[in-house]
Enzyme design. Structure first.
Site, PDB file in Angstrom:
ATOM      1  CG  HIS A 241      -1.817  -1.139   1.342  1.00  0.00           C
ATOM      2  ND1 HIS A 241      -2.821  -1.362   0.434  1.00  0.00           N
ATOM      3  CD2 HIS A 241      -1.920  -2.141   2.238  1.00  0.00           C
ATOM      4  CE1 HIS A 241      -3.493  -2.447   0.774  1.00  0.00           C
ATOM      5  NE2 HIS A 241      -2.972  -2.947   1.856  1.00  0.00           N
TER       6      HIS A 241
HETATM    7  O1  RIB Z   1      -4.867  -0.002   4.956  1.00  0.00           O
HETATM    8  C1  RIB Z   1      -3.484  -0.001   4.724  1.00  0.00           C
HETATM    9  C2  RIB Z   1      -2.809   1.069   5.516  1.00  0.00           C
HETATM   10  O2  RIB Z   1      -2.983   0.819   6.916  1.00  0.00           O
HETATM   11  C3  RIB Z   1      -1.281   1.095   5.296  1.00  0.00           C
HETATM   12  O3  RIB Z   1      -0.808   2.411   5.417  1.00  0.00           O
HETATM   13  C4  RIB Z   1      -0.776   0.250   6.440  1.00  0.00           C
HETATM   14  O4  RIB Z   1       0.561   0.582   6.812  1.00  0.00           O
HETATM   15  C5  RIB Z   1      -1.711   0.643   7.534  1.00  0.00           C
HETATM   16  O5  RIB Z   1      -1.255   1.874   8.067  1.00  0.00           O
END
Ligand code: RIB
Ligand code: CA
Length: 308
Positions: A241
């Site tokens: 992500h």
């Molecule tokens: O949903 C994914 C996000 O939530 C990413 O930034 C992960 O590191 C958590 O913070």
């Protein structure tokens, strides 16, 4: 190729280091395209003290230049909510880092953000890969900060379109502090969203995690970190992500974007808010809708190979 400093994109990273935040920091430092003014840690995967320590450990691991790291105060914008730890108790899985000489500045993350924005000779891109709590506090306390920010690249939400009565998946960065997300969207700052589908499609599979290990010493450490990542949407590998959020800034050509209407909606059933996105309503920002998966992975390994 070393980009001249004045051609680099001035950025602030707001993170909750976390396993995919570590990938993001690797890409941000090794792409050589970003002038990283400051890294702030926020509520999220682990408490900001821990994620700040994790951040300096990752910076040390990748031989990053000295970059100021400041922790947030750990308090949500308006209301505390339960958090699910998918990054291990310490935030970086099972790896135990030796203590590093690098320091976490013991000042105030919001004020440091404000000072960094004012000191920059160009408007700053804020890459937010955590809940938006620090940003909400900054934009509420310092109204002029909006004019100092070029855009907020926000890892959040899902582009899954649902009917008015259905609920999109409650993505963590918004569900942890939805009031902060609301404050960000109401601030008038330009927002460009990197939704969870990017990290779910450009995930590193277990062969690529093994290739990470075999690449170099840094990769062998990251592989231990990666083993613990349990994103329920990715069965055979690790989601990327936050890495996608940084790649969107360093290599925008890897992404397809669309205008979208994004807003926070609250659901009593889960006692929090969710970022809903609609391509049918009047757009208020843009979101990534596709990522060039092989090129993203090439970028990741190219950055990893620049490490020891
Ligand atoms: O949903 C994914 C996000 O939530 C990413 O930034 C992960 O590191 C958590 O913070
Ligand atoms: Ca994160």
């Amino acid at each position: 190729m070393q980009t001249k400093n004045n051609k680099k994109i001035p950025v602030i990273l707001n993170c909750d280091t976390g396993i995919d935040d570590a990938v993001a920091i690797l890409l941000a430092v090794k792409s050589k395209k970003l002038d990283i003014k400051l890294i702030t840690t926020d509520v999220g995967n682990v408490d900001p003290v821990r994620s700040a320590k994790n951040t300096v450990n990752i910076l040390e691991l990748i031989d990053a230049p000295e970059i100021p790291v400041v922790r947030g105060d750990g308090k949500c914008f308006k209301k505390e909510r339960a958090r699910v730890a998918v990054h291990g108790d310490g935030g970086l899985g099972e790896y135990v880092f030796e203590d590093t000489k690098r320091e976490v500045k013991d000042t105030n993350a919001v004020e440091e953000m404000y000072e960094a924005l004012k000191a920059s000779d160009k408007k700053v891109t804020v890459i937010c890969m955590s809940p938006t709590t620090n940003l909400a506090k900054l934009l509420t306390k310092h109204k002029d900060a909006v004019s100092l920010i070029d855009r907020v690249v926000l890892m959040a939400g899902t582009i899954e379109e649902v009917s008015d009565t259905e609920m999109p998946y409650p993505e963590f960065n918004i569900a942890t502090d939805p009031e902060a997300g609301e404050a960000l969207f109401n601030s008038g700052v330009k927002i460009e969203i990197v939704p969870m589908e990017m990290g779910h499609t450009a995930y590193l599979d277990w062969q690529e995690v093994f290739k990470t290990k075999m690449t170099n010493l840094t990769g062998s450490v990251l592989e231990v970190v990666f083993r613990s990542y349990k994103d329920r949407h990715v069965k055979n590998g690790i989601a990327t992500h936050d890495g996608c959020a940084v790649a969107y800034v360093t290599n925008p050509e890897l992404f397809e974007v669309k205008p979208v209407n994004a807003k926070i909606k609250y659901f009593d059933s889960i006692k929090t808010g969710v970022l809903t996105m609609s391509f049918k309503e009047e757009p208020n920002c843009i979101t990534c809708v596709k990522v060039n998966i092989p090129k993203f992975k090439n970028l990741y390994f190219k950055c990893l190979k620049k490490c020891k």
